[in-house]
Design an enzyme around this catalytic site. Structure first.
Site, PDB file in Angstrom:
ATOM      1  N   TRP A  32       0.904  -1.158   0.000  1.00 17.77           N
ATOM      2  CA  TRP A  32       0.000   0.000   0.000  1.00 17.77           C
ATOM      3  C   TRP A  32       0.934   1.196   0.000  1.00 17.77           C
ATOM      4  O   TRP A  32       1.644   1.449   0.968  1.00 17.77           O
ATOM      5  CB  TRP A  32      -0.885  -0.024   1.248  1.00 17.77           C
ATOM      6  CG  TRP A  32      -1.946   1.036   1.233  1.00 17.77           C
ATOM      7  CD1 TRP A  32      -3.178   0.940   0.648  1.00 17.77           C
ATOM      8  CD2 TRP A  32      -1.874   2.335   1.825  1.00 17.77           C
ATOM      9  NE1 TRP A  32      -3.874   2.110   0.845  1.00 17.77           N
ATOM     10  CE2 TRP A  32      -3.103   2.982   1.570  1.00 17.77           C
ATOM     11  CE3 TRP A  32      -0.905   3.024   2.558  1.00 17.77           C
ATOM     12  CZ2 TRP A  32      -3.381   4.275   2.000  1.00 17.77           C
ATOM     13  CZ3 TRP A  32      -1.186   4.317   2.988  1.00 17.77           C
ATOM     14  CH2 TRP A  32      -2.409   4.926   2.711  1.00 17.77           C
ATOM     15  N   ASN A  78       7.075  -3.139   5.968  1.00 20.41           N
ATOM     16  CA  ASN A  78       5.734  -2.581   6.157  1.00 20.41           C
ATOM     17  C   ASN A  78       5.862  -1.457   7.178  1.00 20.41           C
ATOM     18  O   ASN A  78       6.244  -1.707   8.317  1.00 20.41           O
ATOM     19  CB  ASN A  78       4.798  -3.685   6.674  1.00 20.41           C
ATOM     20  CG  ASN A  78       3.497  -3.141   7.244  1.00 20.41           C
ATOM     21  OD1 ASN A  78       3.029  -2.093   6.816  1.00 20.41           O
ATOM     22  ND2 ASN A  78       2.922  -3.853   8.195  1.00 20.41           N
ATOM     23  N   GLY A  79       5.575  -0.233   6.753  1.00 19.88           N
ATOM     24  CA  GLY A  79       5.677   0.884   7.697  1.00 19.88           C
ATOM     25  C   GLY A  79       6.218   2.115   6.994  1.00 19.88           C
ATOM     26  O   GLY A  79       6.192   2.209   5.767  1.00 19.88           O
ATOM     27  N   GLU A 133     -17.029   3.384   0.117  1.00 20.33           N
ATOM     28  CA  GLU A 133     -15.822   2.547   0.132  1.00 20.33           C
ATOM     29  C   GLU A 133     -15.771   1.579  -1.043  1.00 20.33           C
ATOM     30  O   GLU A 133     -14.738   1.414  -1.663  1.00 20.33           O
ATOM     31  CB  GLU A 133     -15.806   1.677   1.404  1.00 20.33           C
ATOM     32  CG  GLU A 133     -15.258   2.327   2.632  1.00 20.33           C
ATOM     33  CD  GLU A 133     -15.291   1.368   3.818  1.00 20.33           C
ATOM     34  OE1 GLU A 133     -14.283   1.282   4.521  1.00 20.33           O
ATOM     35  OE2 GLU A 133     -16.326   0.700   4.040  1.00 20.33           O
ATOM     36  N   HIS A 174     -30.672  21.603   7.300  1.00 19.37           N
ATOM     37  CA  HIS A 174     -29.619  22.614   7.413  1.00 19.37           C
ATOM     38  C   HIS A 174     -28.562  22.482   6.318  1.00 19.37           C
ATOM     39  O   HIS A 174     -27.414  22.802   6.532  1.00 19.37           O
ATOM     40  CB  HIS A 174     -28.967  22.529   8.803  1.00 19.37           C
ATOM     41  CG  HIS A 174     -29.956  22.736   9.902  1.00 19.37           C
ATOM     42  ND1 HIS A 174     -30.526  23.953  10.181  1.00 19.37           N
ATOM     43  CD2 HIS A 174     -30.530  21.856  10.754  1.00 19.37           C
ATOM     44  CE1 HIS A 174     -31.386  23.835  11.176  1.00 19.37           C
ATOM     45  NE2 HIS A 174     -31.405  22.562  11.542  1.00 19.37           N
ATOM     46  N   LYS A 223      -6.926  -2.666   4.747  1.00 17.70           N
ATOM     47  CA  LYS A 223      -7.682  -3.153   5.901  1.00 17.70           C
ATOM     48  C   LYS A 223      -7.095  -2.645   7.219  1.00 17.70           C
ATOM     49  O   LYS A 223      -7.821  -2.254   8.110  1.00 17.70           O
ATOM     50  CB  LYS A 223      -7.665  -4.684   5.861  1.00 17.70           C
ATOM     51  CG  LYS A 223      -8.482  -5.339   6.931  1.00 17.70           C
ATOM     52  CD  LYS A 223      -9.907  -5.473   6.481  1.00 17.70           C
ATOM     53  CE  LYS A 223     -10.819  -5.957   7.577  1.00 17.70           C
ATOM     54  NZ  LYS A 223     -12.112  -5.264   7.498  1.00 17.70           N
TER      55      LYS A 223
END
Ligand code: G6P
Length: 615
Positions: free
Chosen positions: A75, A101-102, A495, A511, A610
């Site tokens: 990702w 990952n990070g 989503e 409103h 996720k």
């Protein structure tokens, strides 16, 4: 975000890594890559796109040999999703190969220094900086890979779960963790590494979950060595026996994980309260709560922190807790809370809700609340997750793995736990009558049956989806307990179908959103039996006079709204307090069918992941 997987042992690594990547793809799917090592040549293949694209490239580009392998599904954070930015990444010498990952936050400074020292970078990633930093340390200090990793990680700021190996050491993988999850599966003379246990569950039930700031040196045919990254001290490994089984992480005959997870709700809600709710005896047993009950009953207020769908479950809890237990509740986006310098005292109880138990913002909010002396209670689904360990106590939802990126069963099981907590507190505080308490226990026990009935309307909802699939905007309205359900319904639709949708409290429509209404506009209104029923009926009248198309969620047997609405989705009668558990079902199904009809990737919607382990 990102999924990492690794293997070292006597089997071919390729199928293990590839299947593992498919199971971890929910964590990110911008690109994927694999490195296999047979002791002589490192085979590397990486590509933009999904794991199936990687599989096709592997067939054309590399041989699948090697008993050591690492793989990554990405990702994107630093650098656009393309082949070059995909992991694994080599160091300049070509000896070290890493997956990560990070985020390395101080990568730019380190990169500059490394460039000055002659290092060359091919990608825009922070990960390529990290692997070269490790190489630089290894050379400069003349140390083994494990030591170099330990020294280098002390120089980086950020979050990581990494796996790295050295071409010169075909029997060794080094892994390390801070902030992002990392599980090590332990077989006979073989080891697996992954972001969660799903890639190795068919091979072993024994796993070690690394704690933050720990690293492990994994050598084939040897014991694992775990060390603290800070001072290199040895840590005794804690091997857990996993409860997960293969069936839970497969689609079980459904076309998508999301559909499976929607249909699992009757059984997983039951799993959530099994052994905890004894409706006939009037008992609620929650181990994690009982030990700290006075923290709750003496609390000045409860602050709920969460993100996404879990935040919506928190909003439902606000109604339940205040209504029954008479404790003031504030519901906070974890990402805002953590940076707002919030007023927190030792008399506050913070409830952190997280399906994955890994969400970076929620974790940071927990740390902040703990620093300020608050008692922090976790509601997580993933057993052993970082958040479940970072909180003082908590309750698991026991929903089983949720793989569809759009959260469904996590939401209803979180509400089930929160309902039990609120009822228990109300009983202890004497803020609910005995009869009301008993009624709600019995009604909660009926929820699985009622959810199953709501699911039976699937076909009718599919027909409604066909009518509205081409709409470009949706409005979702609800009041009271069903206002958060309106937000959640709108979130589900955007989503997975990419249709713009907004959730609003029904009365707020006047409103602003009312200006959007014309004959093209579908408006989903939750209009079930409740204290606000008449008021919602008036809101529906207001929509009708502007010619909006009304899709109403109504209680079975409703006649008034049925007359006014263009389409209805019926749910069984439940007390208003428990109604979110059933009213959310048709909204999940509506989003699913619309997304399917629009040919969207239901389980892996674009740009989402996720578990959001970056802030
Ligand atoms: C991501 C997921 C959402 C989820 C949110 C919070 O955005 O796509 O489905 O609700 O994170 O995740 P958590 O695991 O903390 O509940």
């Amino acid at each position: 975000m990102c999924g990492i997987v690794g293997y070292i042992g006597n089997r071919d690594a390729y199928p293990i890594i590839m299947n593992g990547l498919k199971r971890l793809e929910y964590r990110g799917y911008d690109s994927a890559g694999i490195a296999l090592y047979d002791g002589e040549t490192i085979q590397l293949c990486k590509t933009k796109g999904k794991v199936v694209d990687l599989e096709a490239s592997v067939e054309k580009e590399i041989s699948k040999t090697g008993k050591l392998g690492i793989g990554h599904t990405r990702w994107a954070t630093h650098g656009i999703p393309n082949d070059i930015n995909s992991h694994p990444h080599f160091s300049n010498s070509g000896d070290l190969v890493i997956i990560h990952n990070g985020i390395i936050e101080n990568y730019a400074t380190i990169k500059k220094e490394l460039i000055n020292r002659g290092y060359i970078f091919n990608s825009d990633t922070d990960t390529e900086v990290l692997v070269n930093l490790i190489e630089d340390v290894k050379k400069k200090e003349n140390v083994k890979l494990g030591k170099a990793v330990q020294i280098a990680l002390n120089q980086v700021v950020g979050a990581y779960a990494i796996a790295i190996f050295d071409k010169k050491k075909p029997d060794e993988i080094i892994v390390a963790k801070l902030g992002s999850p990392l599980a090590i599966g332990i077989g006979d003379d073989e080891f697996f590494v992954a972001s969660d246990a799903s890639p190795f569950i068919e091979f072993t039930n024994n796993a070690i979950y690394l704690e933050d700031e720990e690293m492990a040196i994994i050598r084939k045919d040897r014991d694992i060595e775990i060390r603290k990254i800070k001072d290199d001290s040895i840590v005794a490994p804690y091997v857990q026996e996993l409860q997960l089984n293969l069936e839970q992480i497969e689609k079980g005959g459904y076309d998508h994980f999301m559909l499976k997870e929607i249909f699992e709700q009757p059984s997983v809600i039951k799993d959530t309260y099994r052994g905890r709710l004894l409706a006939d005896k009037g008992i609620i047993k929650l181990g994690g709560l009982e030990d700290y009950i006075e923290k709750f009953t003496n609390a000045d207020r409860i602050i709920i922190v969460a993100c996404g769908t879990s935040w919506h479950a928190g909003l439902v809890a606000e109604y339940i807790f205040e209504d029954w237990a008479r404790i003031p509740v504030e519901v906070e986006y974890a990402s805002e809370f953590r940076y707002r310098n919030p007023v927190i005292t030792e008399k506050d109880v913070v409830i952190a809700i997280s399906q994955s138990g890994e969400t970076a913002d929620t974790l940071a909010a927990i740390k902040l609340a703990k620093e300020k002396g608050a008692f922090v209670y976790g509601i997580c689904n993933v057993v052993g997750s970082t958040i479940s360990r970072a909180t003082h106590s908590g309750t698991y939802t026991h929903a089983g793995p949720e793989i569809g990126v759009a959260s469904t069963k996590a939401f209803t099981t979180q509400i089930t736990v929160l309902t039990m907590i609120a009822l228990k507190l109300a009983r202890i505080k004497g803020t609910i009558s005995q009869s009301d308490y008993m009624l709600h226990l019995r009604e909660l026990d009926l929820i699985p049956e009622n959810v199953a009935k709501a699911l039976k309307k699937n076909k009718e909802i599919e027909e409604i989806a066909a009518v509205f699939k081409d709409a470009t905007n949706f409005l979702y309205l609800g009041r009271g307990y069903n206002f958060p359900v309106a937000l959640e319904g709108a979130l589900k639709l955007k989503e997975i179908s990419y249709i713009h949708a907004e959730g609003y409290p029904a009365a707020e429509m006047k409103h602003g959103p009312i200006a959007l209404i014309d004959e093209q506009m579908p408006i989903v209104v939750i209009a079930v039996n409740s204290n606000h029923y008449e008021k919602v009926v008036s809101n529906i009248q207001e929509i009708k006079s502007r010619k909006g198309k009304i899709i109403a969620v109504v209680t079975e047997g409703d006649t008034v709204v049925r007359e006014m609405a263009d389409y209805i989705m019926e749910v069984p009668n439940t007390p208003e307090t428990l109604s979110p558990l059933v009213t959310t079902i048709p909204l999940q199904l509506l989003s699913y069918h619309i997304a399917l009809m629009l040919d969207r990737n239901v389980d892996q919607p674009r740009n989402l992941a996720k578990a959001v382990t970056v802030e």
